[in-house]
Design an enzyme around this catalytic site. Structure first.
Site, short mmCIF file in Angstrom:
data_model
loop_
_atom_site.label_atom_id
_atom_site.label_comp_id
_atom_site.label_asym_id
_atom_site.label_seq_id
_atom_site.Cartn_x
_atom_site.Cartn_y
_atom_site.Cartn_z
N HIS A 1 98.21 74.88 -64.67
CA HIS A 1 98.27 76.28 -65.06
C HIS A 1 98.09 77.16 -63.83
O HIS A 1 97.40 76.81 -62.89
CB HIS A 1 97.25 76.62 -66.15
N HIS B 1 96.87 80.85 -62.50
CA HIS B 1 96.09 82.05 -62.80
C HIS B 1 96.76 83.21 -62.07
O HIS B 1 96.98 83.14 -60.86
CB HIS B 1 94.65 81.93 -62.25
#
Length: 153
Positions: free
Chosen positions: A139, A141
């Protein structure tokens, strides 16, 4: 061992539940150190399947972007691939992942524009225990809305 699992569960849950107090940086680090790298389904898989609610800000057929429940900046959005395909972290990337890795970064640019981050933003990918990764589903950010400092963390 039970204590470390409990700490990890509380920290991961804090990213998705406003009813849990935001953990300190130390507990984020503890959770990352307690996390067991695995290709097993994660909380992000449940978010993709809409089993857990999230504040989605962007979605297409390949990626999902949603607000972090424990923001570290006025704008803090997580961008994930909808299909993990063994990509638990950046260190696990293979040449076959180049397209989705590029898609994650391009999506970060689109979402930053959508969020009005015209003065700049920061992209972070945590990888492994020392990189403070607590969810083993790659992922990105996207952080913005304030002046970032250097060096980070």
């Amino acid at each position: 061992m039970l204590k470390s699992i409990d700490s990890r569960v509380r920290t991961i849950a804090s990213h998705f539940s406003a009813s849990i107090t935001r953990p300190s940086m130390a507990s984020e680090k503890e959770a990352a150190l307690a996390a067991v790298p695995s290709d097993s389904p994660t909380i992000f898989d449940k978010i993709v399947r809409k089993e857990i609610p999230s504040e989605v800000v962007y979605e297409d057929d390949k990626v999902l972007a949603f607000r972090d429940i424990s923001p570290q900046a006025p704008t803090h959005i997580l961008i994930i691939p909808k299909v993990k395909d063994g990509l638990t972290g950046l260190s696990k990337a293979e040449e076959s992942h180049c397209e989705i890795l590029g898609r994650l970064l391009y999506t970060a640019k689109l979402v930053a524009k959508q969020e009005g981050l015209d003065d700049g933003f920061r992209i972070v990918i945590n990888d492994g225990p020392a990189g403070c990764q607590s969810v083993y589903h790659i992922h990105v950010h996207l952080l913005g809305g304030r002046q970032m400092n250097w060096p980070p963390g």
